[in-house]
Design an enzyme around this catalytic site. Structure first.
Site, PDB file in Angstrom:
ATOM      1  N   GLU A 149      18.918  23.308  16.853  1.00  0.00           N
ATOM      2  CA  GLU A 149      18.106  22.773  15.762  1.00  0.00           C
ATOM      3  C   GLU A 149      17.570  21.367  16.010  1.00  0.00           C
ATOM      4  O   GLU A 149      17.733  20.482  15.181  1.00  0.00           O
ATOM      5  CB  GLU A 149      18.932  22.763  14.461  1.00  0.00           C
ATOM      6  CG  GLU A 149      19.357  24.139  14.030  1.00  0.00           C
ATOM      7  CD  GLU A 149      20.231  24.118  12.780  1.00  0.00           C
ATOM      8  OE1 GLU A 149      19.973  24.942  11.899  1.00  0.00           O
ATOM      9  OE2 GLU A 149      21.159  23.289  12.691  1.00  0.00           O
TER      10      GLU A 149
HETATM   11  C1  TNX Z   1      23.043  26.401  11.365  1.00  0.00           C
HETATM   12  S1  TNX Z   1      24.428  27.473  13.696  1.00  0.00           S
HETATM   13  C2  TNX Z   1      23.608  25.393  12.128  1.00  0.00           C
HETATM   14  C3  TNX Z   1      24.577  24.477  11.525  1.00  0.00           C
HETATM   15  C4  TNX Z   1      24.714  24.701  10.057  1.00  0.00           C
HETATM   16  C5  TNX Z   1      24.755  26.181   9.774  1.00  0.00           C
HETATM   17  C6  TNX Z   1      25.006  26.507   8.340  1.00  0.00           C
HETATM   18  C7  TNX Z   1      23.919  26.250  14.291  1.00  0.00           C
HETATM   19  C8  TNX Z   1      23.984  26.233  15.711  1.00  0.00           C
HETATM   20  N1  TNX Z   1      23.459  25.290  13.491  1.00  0.00           N
HETATM   21  O1  TNX Z   1      24.211  23.132  11.790  1.00  0.00           O
HETATM   22  O2  TNX Z   1      25.893  24.089   9.638  1.00  0.00           O
HETATM   23  O3  TNX Z   1      23.553  26.760  10.167  1.00  0.00           O
HETATM   24  O4  TNX Z   1      25.194  27.871   8.168  1.00  0.00           O
END
Ligand code: TNX
Length: 541
Positions: free
Chosen positions: A338
């Site tokens: 992300e």
């Molecule tokens: C996605 S999964 C994220 C996390 C969040 C989560 C909440 C991932 C690699 N990144 O930063 O906490 O969703 O469900």
């Protein structure tokens, strides 16, 4: 395994018929009707059950691996039967003996050519009215057998006695990576809380605990080269809740506790995004040289490292070097997820810096699926060591909305894949509208959703031999206490464990659902919260 006949996974035999209402089982169940994850091979044997009671003792030949498991088992069985259980080192296989033996793969009953990592966790458990004989290639198999035995035990007529059905179990994992990712950055969970999680994981034969140690809201591990990280950002958490961090000593204790249950700990230092806590503690990571403000919200994607800021590389060198040195396992996770405000080239450069640091520290890199695109060694200057590290990385697939092609391509280049599809194994998703904690971005995830899926169908382009296994994830934006945590974990973690351990042909919702209610006695005794899913008939069978 030719010698062992497979029994039906859906729970044959010994328990009462649901059609004629609740009755007390007349005989204890065999492992295929009692144990999660359901074992690969179970063969009911004629004869009376084994009695866990007076006269029972654990017998080893004194080898440390067997003694370690025997001691753990003695404490568990002692609790079950409410009397101390002796561990003896002698040739004593007479009535009442539970014998723990180390042997070769053939003695366990494994076909020749069984993968070494699989064999390491396999076990043979032979129960007769006289004795229990456990045979395994190594410590992990012995411990897995102990949990199988415990889950099969049913209270006997005499107070303080437990019965285990006569049977032969030969069991081995389907996947070598069976994990849980726990976010201790959004909210902190101390070593005692983690121990409870480790205990539950071990009881379901999970073997990887991935701790998400750093994020925008907090930094949870004290690294000797950069004490300001924990000093400053150990204090913060979502919503201004109490923070916390692991000292080097805490970390060593946590890792050792997990190791004693044959669970490998993987530390995650998330980068190049999810780094606000680092930017808050270390000013020379920002382009202005001024520290970022603390962040206690739950948005994602806004914070980032900068490839051209001079402090970045030394930071990665120090932190990843320290974390690698503090962690005995072979893996370090670099996050990579992300990063919404960065060009692909800079992202790639930063991921490569981290991969290079970890290659130098002798660790294998794990990263979220987003790193897949940065793993192609072509087209960028690199050393053979970097290229090898890029090719040998482990990619964790989570977001089913995108990225399948990149992960498939990375697997073609040599990467291995761990599956964490959010709609199945994101245990921070609510079960339904009424779940008091959790998120909903991947939808509601009921127990049956976590159970009924086939790992090899998630990324059809990735060959089976590139799939290391399955990992559940529990993010803690809304999760503050162990009660919250366990409400989300149980029973879904048991479902994921069966997906990761049991052969596909042995799995089935009916069988799983029938075995689940037996688990609640242990959850209740341990004081864990759990979700009484309406999908399961918890009583009245
Ligand atoms: C996605 S999964 C994220 C996390 C969040 C989560 C909440 C991932 C690699 N990144 O930063 O906490 O969703 O469900």
């Amino acid at each position: 395994m030719a010698e062992v006949r497979s029994a039906s996974a859906s729970g044959s035999g010994s328990t009462s018929d649901p059609a004629i209402g609740p009755t007390r089982p007349s005989a204890p169940p065999t492992a295929d009707a009692a144990v999660i994850p359901v074992p690969a091979h179970v063969d009911a044997r004629p004869g009376a059950p084994f009695v866990i009671g007076p006269g029972m003792r654990l017998v080893t030949d004194g080898r440390p691996e067997a003694v370690a498991t025997a001691v753990l088992m003695a404490s568990r069985l002692g609790r079950v039967s409410d009397r101390p259980v002796a561990v003896v080192h002698e040739q004593d296989e007479g009535p009442g003996a539970v014998v723990l033996r180390l042997g070769d793969a053939a003695e366990v009953g494994l076909p020749s050519g069984t993968d070494a990592a699989i064999a390491h966790e396999a076990y043979r458990l032979e129960v007769t009215s006289e004795s229990v004989v456990i045979t395994a290639v190594a410590g992990p198999g012995l411990l897995h057998a102990a949990y199988t035995l415990q889950q099969c035990a049913e209270p006997g007529e005499a107070p303080g006695t437990w019965l285990v059905a006569a049977q032969l179990v030969v069991d081995l994992p389907r996947f070598t990576w069976r994990g849980l990712c726990l976010d201790v950055a959004r909210h902190f969970f101390d070593v005692d809380a983690i121990r409870d999680v480790v205990d539950v994981m071990a009881s379901y034969k999970l073997n990887v605990l991935h701790l998400h140690l750093t994020d925008d809201q907090g930094w949870r591990i004290d690294v000797p080269s950069r004490p300001e990280l924990a000093d400053v950002s150990g204090k913060t958490a979502v919503d201004g809740d109490p923070g916390g961090f692991y000292t080097a000593q805490d970390w060593a204790r946590l890792v050792a506790y997990a190791e004693s249950r044959h669970i490998t700990v993987i530390p995650e230092i998330d980068m190049p995004g999810h780094v606000n806590a680092a930017l808050h503690a270390v000013g020379d990571l920002t382009p202005t040289g001024r520290p970022a403000r603390e962040y206690t919200g739950i948005d994602v994607g806004f914070s980032r490292l900068h490839a051209d800021v001079p402090g970045t590389r030394p930071f990665l060198h120090d932190v990843l070097g320290d974390v690698a040195a503090m962690t005995p396992g072979p893996w370090v996770h670099i996050g990579g997820d992300e990063v919404l405000t960065m060009e692909a080239d800079e992202y790639r450069a930063l991921v490569r810096m981290a991969v290079e640091e970890l290659a130098a520290a002798g660790k294998t890199v794990v990263g979220w699926q987003e790193i897949a695109g940065a793993l192609d060694a072509a087209g960028a200057p690199g050393t053979p060591a970097l290229e090898e590290a890029l090719a040998g990385a482990v990619v964790q697939y989570w977001d089913e909305r995108e990225g399948a092609a990149e992960v498939t391509r990375a697997a073609e280049l040599g990467a291995r894949v761990v599956l964490s599809p959010a709609t199945r194994v994101y245990l921070d998703m609510k079960y339904d509208d009424a779940t008091p904690v959790g998120l909903e971005w991947a939808g509601h995830v009921e127990v049956r959703d976590s159970y009924e899926w086939e790992p090899l169908e998630v990324l059809p382009g990735v060959p089976a031999d590139r799939v290391l296994g399955v990992e559940a994830a529990l993010w803690t934006e809304t999760v503050r206490t162990s009660e919250d945590l366990f409400l989300l974990l149980l029973p879904r973690l048991a479902a994921v464990a069966e997906v990761a351990w049991s052969p596909a042909e042995r799995r089935g919702w009916e069988g799983f659902e029938a075995r689940l209610p037996r688990q609640t006695r242990r959850w209740d005794e341990a004081g864990y919260t759990w979700y009484r899913s309406p999908q399961v008939r918890w009583s009245g069978r």
